[in-house]
Design an enzyme around this catalytic site. Structure first.
Site, PDB file in Angstrom:
ATOM      1  N   CYS A   2      -0.177  -0.358  -2.179  1.00  9.51           N
ATOM      2  CA  CYS A   2      -0.839  -0.637  -3.459  1.00  9.51           C
ATOM      3  C   CYS A   2      -0.006  -0.206  -4.657  1.00  9.51           C
ATOM      4  CB  CYS A   2      -2.174   0.087  -3.522  1.00  9.51           C
ATOM      5  SG  CYS A   2      -3.265  -0.313  -2.163  1.00  9.51           S
ATOM      6  N   ARG A  27       6.308  -3.630  -3.973  1.00  7.64           N
ATOM      7  CA  ARG A  27       5.704  -2.678  -3.040  1.00  7.64           C
ATOM      8  C   ARG A  27       4.961  -3.388  -1.913  1.00  7.64           C
ATOM      9  NH1 ARG A  27       5.286   2.519  -5.278  1.00  7.64           N
ATOM     10  NH2 ARG A  27       3.428   2.991  -4.064  1.00  7.64           N
ATOM     11  N   TRP A  75      -2.794  -3.643  -1.047  1.00 10.61           N
ATOM     12  CA  TRP A  75      -2.301  -3.913   0.305  1.00 10.61           C
ATOM     13  C   TRP A  75      -3.441  -3.516   1.235  1.00 10.61           C
ATOM     14  CZ3 TRP A  75      -0.862  -1.275   4.850  1.00 10.61           C
ATOM     15  CH2 TRP A  75       0.044  -1.954   5.684  1.00 10.61           C
ATOM     16  N   ASN A 102      -5.281   3.786  -4.503  1.00 12.42           N
ATOM     17  CA  ASN A 102      -4.216   3.599  -3.511  1.00 12.42           C
ATOM     18  C   ASN A 102      -4.396   4.692  -2.477  1.00 12.42           C
ATOM     19  OD1 ASN A 102      -1.867   3.373  -2.026  1.00 12.42           O
ATOM     20  ND2 ASN A 102      -0.564   4.258  -3.616  1.00 12.42           N
ATOM     21  N   GLY A 103      -4.483   4.330  -1.204  1.00 16.74           N
ATOM     22  CA  GLY A 103      -4.623   5.339  -0.148  1.00 16.74           C
ATOM     23  C   GLY A 103      -5.812   5.025   0.739  1.00 16.74           C
ATOM     24  N   GLU A 486      20.165  -1.737  12.829  1.00 14.85           N
ATOM     25  CA  GLU A 486      19.818  -2.176  11.475  1.00 14.85           C
ATOM     26  C   GLU A 486      19.939  -3.702  11.350  1.00 14.85           C
ATOM     27  OE1 GLU A 486      18.394  -1.201   8.947  1.00 14.85           O
ATOM     28  OE2 GLU A 486      19.160  -2.325   7.231  1.00 14.85           O
ATOM     29  N   LYS A 490      16.816  -6.062  10.207  1.00 16.03           N
ATOM     30  CA  LYS A 490      16.871  -7.006   9.075  1.00 16.03           C
ATOM     31  C   LYS A 490      16.389  -8.377   9.514  1.00 16.03           C
ATOM     32  CE  LYS A 490      17.054  -4.954   6.214  1.00 16.03           C
ATOM     33  NZ  LYS A 490      17.119  -3.568   6.285  1.00 16.03           N
ATOM     34  N   GLU A 493      12.501  -8.398  10.252  1.00 17.90           N
ATOM     35  CA  GLU A 493      11.600  -8.331   9.101  1.00 17.90           C
ATOM     36  C   GLU A 493      11.733  -9.541   8.176  1.00 17.90           C
ATOM     37  OE1 GLU A 493      14.155  -4.854   6.739  1.00 17.90           O
ATOM     38  OE2 GLU A 493      11.998  -4.860   6.584  1.00 17.90           O
ATOM     39  N   HIS A 509      23.078  -1.402  31.899  1.00 16.70           N
ATOM     40  CA  HIS A 509      21.941  -0.688  32.486  1.00 16.70           C
ATOM     41  C   HIS A 509      20.632  -1.452  32.326  1.00 16.70           C
ATOM     42  CE1 HIS A 509      24.488   2.773  33.212  1.00 16.70           C
ATOM     43  NE2 HIS A 509      24.943   2.665  31.971  1.00 16.70           N
ATOM     44  N   LYS A 612       6.862  -2.316   0.653  1.00 14.02           N
ATOM     45  CA  LYS A 612       8.111  -1.626   0.344  1.00 14.02           C
ATOM     46  C   LYS A 612       7.974  -0.126   0.571  1.00 14.02           C
ATOM     47  CE  LYS A 612      12.264  -1.159  -1.330  1.00 14.02           C
ATOM     48  NZ  LYS A 612      13.342  -1.483  -0.379  1.00 14.02           N
TER      49      LYS A 612
END
Ligand code: M6R
Length: 617
Positions: A2, A27, A75, A102-103, A486, A490, A493, A509, A612
């Site tokens: 949020c 965000r 969000w 927010n929360g 990484e 990328k 997402e 393995h 974000k």
């Protein structure tokens, strides 16, 4: 997650709120809304979907001029992303109070039951609306907004930033903060509130970070901060060093594209003033931990999530090799649940771009309680992590708006190198000449990053060429292993396709069973130049997978005359000390993922389901 904006002052409030929400879009959110107090009283508009939906709603149902108001991007947690669940929420039977949150209010069920028993009608499925009704009810009883607000926030459990306006007190925005971010922007005859400084940086650079369990009483000409218990607080002001234009696309098609190209500067700015021409590190921020104490550290633990954890993985190689301090990397959300051994000789290094990632905050609080010192590597001034840590190394990457982290990562890795060199320096754990030579090498990295950026046409084209891939695997060894992870993150997402990063040595393995005809595999190839080289082993790995049908794209060092015989495509990066290669080799992977996602028609700045700044556990 949020985004929150509040304003009181002479400007047209709606402009300030919508501008702030636009800057907080990064965000991540799925609905948006605003409330202002105008000559008509409280006016609220809210809409599911992107901010443009809200803007269209306001165009259809215009709002009167106003000088006080609150705005929110949501969000979804409790309740689907619908118009009704969007914030603000109105409180009380007369609906004179408006609240944004927010929360997560963890005890909302019992509080809601209390209100339902009194006949309160709810308009949404959210936990947040409970707080709106409670404050309205308390205000009706005590007649003073700050008192009513404080009485209610003291009853709430969980994580919350709350902003409230009330028609009866049209000159004040009330705010409270527990386990969720909140920053004040100080203006001249006007004041602002935001989830982070991006909300108001175009209006003022003077800011105050609100502390844990604090309440703000914000008026146009005054700002009062108190503890939840009413004790006056005297928070410190700081100057925001981000330029408002740094948080705009500046002509690039996406924030991600811009931020990829910002990397020479992000790395350069993170180094600036911190290593001299002789390669000696000057990091006064960390020296405040005390040289004696630094000599006493018996282990170092990086805690972080997602991309930031891969920065920790790379930094671990450098810190352990140079300082000889046993070093590990822990995902923040796993760390405190496994009873780790933490003592007053442990240095916990928390890496976070936002400084608001709740998992990382909880990990550091746990570590501090266990007696450890906490050092933050953080990109955001005034962030909770920075405030709660014993020392902070700021990465100077500038605002990172795209959800997928790019320049924050290369800046975090750079900060990790600085830390490793500083620890080696303070502990005298390696010959000064070798250490200083590394420092001098590090100073050359921004120019090499620029060379990689100048050659991005090739990985971008490869991203387009592989747009139909159903799955891409990534292999790396040593410092190339976190970069493989990484690269896969990328792609997951941004392009929503299956991608996995493996240690190349692990292939035999198990993961090699995944290789089938046509399977794209991106391999980070180590330098062939260094004595303890892993190069031949990785070349063998490439041969093994090609024999089973893999299509190999190699990321290799310029001058590697061997790799071209074994890979379909080779992306060359400039020569450097192997330990520094991750900040070069990761960049083509960022460009590859961005281009592949773009070719699929996806929004690379705001991928689905992601936020974000992940401010819940
Ligand atoms: O703000 P932080 O650095 O603490 O964020 C940590 C992760 O959530 C973040 O790196 C995430 O993995 C990114 N979306 C990756 O691109």
């Amino acid at each position: 997650m949020c985004g929150i904006v509040g304003y009181v002052g002479p400007k047209e409030t709606l402009d300030v709120l919508l501008g702030g929400l636009k800057r907080l879009e990064y965000r991540g959110y799925d609905s948006a809304g605003v409330s202002v107090i105008s000559e008509l009283g409280l006016e609220t508009r809210k809409k599911a979907g992107k901010l443009t939906n809200l803007v269209n709603e306001i165009a259809e149902h215009p709002m009167r001029p106003s000088h006080i108001g609150i705005g929110h991007t949501r969000w979804a947690t409790h309740g689907a992303p619908t118009d009704g669940n969007a914030h603000p929420h109105l409180g009380g039977p007369t609906q004179k109070l408006s609240l944004i949150h927010n929360g997560i209010i963890e005890n909302f069920a019992e509080l809601k039951a209390e209100l339902l028993a009194e006949g309160t009608k709810f308009a949404s499925e959210t936990d947040s609306e409970v707080a709106a009704h409670l404050i309205a009810r308390e205000y009706a009883s005590v007649g003073d907004l700050p008192t009513a607000f404080a009485n209610v926030v003291n009853r709430l459990h969980g994580a919350f930033t709350l902003l409230v306006v009330h028609v009866d007190q049209p000159d004040v925005v009330m705010a409270a903060r527990r386990n969720a971010p909140l920053v004040i922007g100080l203006g001249d005859g006007e004041n602002f509130l935001g989830s982070d400084v991006a909300a108001f940086v175009e209006h003022t650079k003077r800011a105050i970070s609100v502390g844990q369990d604090q309440i703000v009483i914000l008026r146009a000409n005054s700002v009062e901060v108190r503890g939840f218990d009413g004790t006056p607080a005297t928070p410190e002001e700081f100057t925001v060093d981000w330029d408002a234009s740094a948080a705009s696309k500046g002509g690039w098609p996406s924030f991600m594209d811009k931020e990829i190209h910002d990397q020479p500067q992000a790395v350069g700015d993170t180094l600036m003033g911190r290593i001299d021409a002789d390669g000696v590190v000057q990091l006064s921020e960390v020296e405040s931990l005390g040289v004696d104490w630094v000599n006493n550290i018996d282990r170092l633990v990086f805690v972080a999530c997602g991309t930031a954890s891969y920065a920790g993985d790379v930094a671990k190689y450098a810190v352990e090799k140079w300082s000889r301090i046993p070093t590990s990397v822990e995902l923040s959300h796993e760390f405190r649940y496994r009873d780790p051994i933490i003592t007053d000789r442990t240095l916990v290094v928390a890496i976070s771009q936002s400084g608001e990632t709740m998992d990382t905050l909880m990990a550091t609080r746990y570590a501090k309680e266990a007696g450890a010192k906490v050092l933050a590597i953080c990109n955001t001034q005034g962030a909770t992590l920075a405030r709660e840590s014993d020392a902070v190394i700021y990465t100077h990457a500038g605002p990172e708006v795209a959800v997928a982290s790019t320049k924050a990562l290369t800046a975090q890795i750079t900060a990790g190198y600085l830390l490793g060199l500083l620890l080696a320096q303070l502990r005298n754990s390696m010959p000064a000449t070798a250490r200083q030579a590394l420092g001098q090498e590090l100073l050359k990295m921004p120019a090499r990053v620029q060379q990689v950026i100048d050659g991005l046409a090739q990985p971008r084209q490869l991203g387009k060429d592989f747009a139909d891939a159903k799955s891409v695997l990534f292999l790396g060894r040593n410092v190339g292993f976190p970069i493989a992870m990484e690269g896969a993150l990328k792609l997951k997402e941004l392009a929503y396709i299956h991608a996995e990063g493996f240690a190349a040595g692990e292939l035999k393995h198990g993961p090699i069973a995944l290789i089938d005809e046509g399977q794209p595999v991106i391999v980070i190839v180590p330098s062939p130049r260094e004595a303890d080289t892993l190069h031949p082993k990785v070349i063998s790995n490439i041969q093994e997978i090609r024999a089973r049908g893999a299509k190999v794209i190699a990321v290799a060092e310029e001058g590697d005359a061997i790799v071209g015989d074994y890979a379909e495509h080779v992306i060359f990066t400039p020569q450097c000390q192997s330990i520094f290669s991750p900040i070069l080799s990761v960049i083509p992977l960022q460009a590859f993922a961005m281009e592949l996602a773009t070719a699929k028609g996806l929004d690379v700045d705001q991928p689905r389901n992601l936020a974000k700044s992940v401010t819940v556990e």
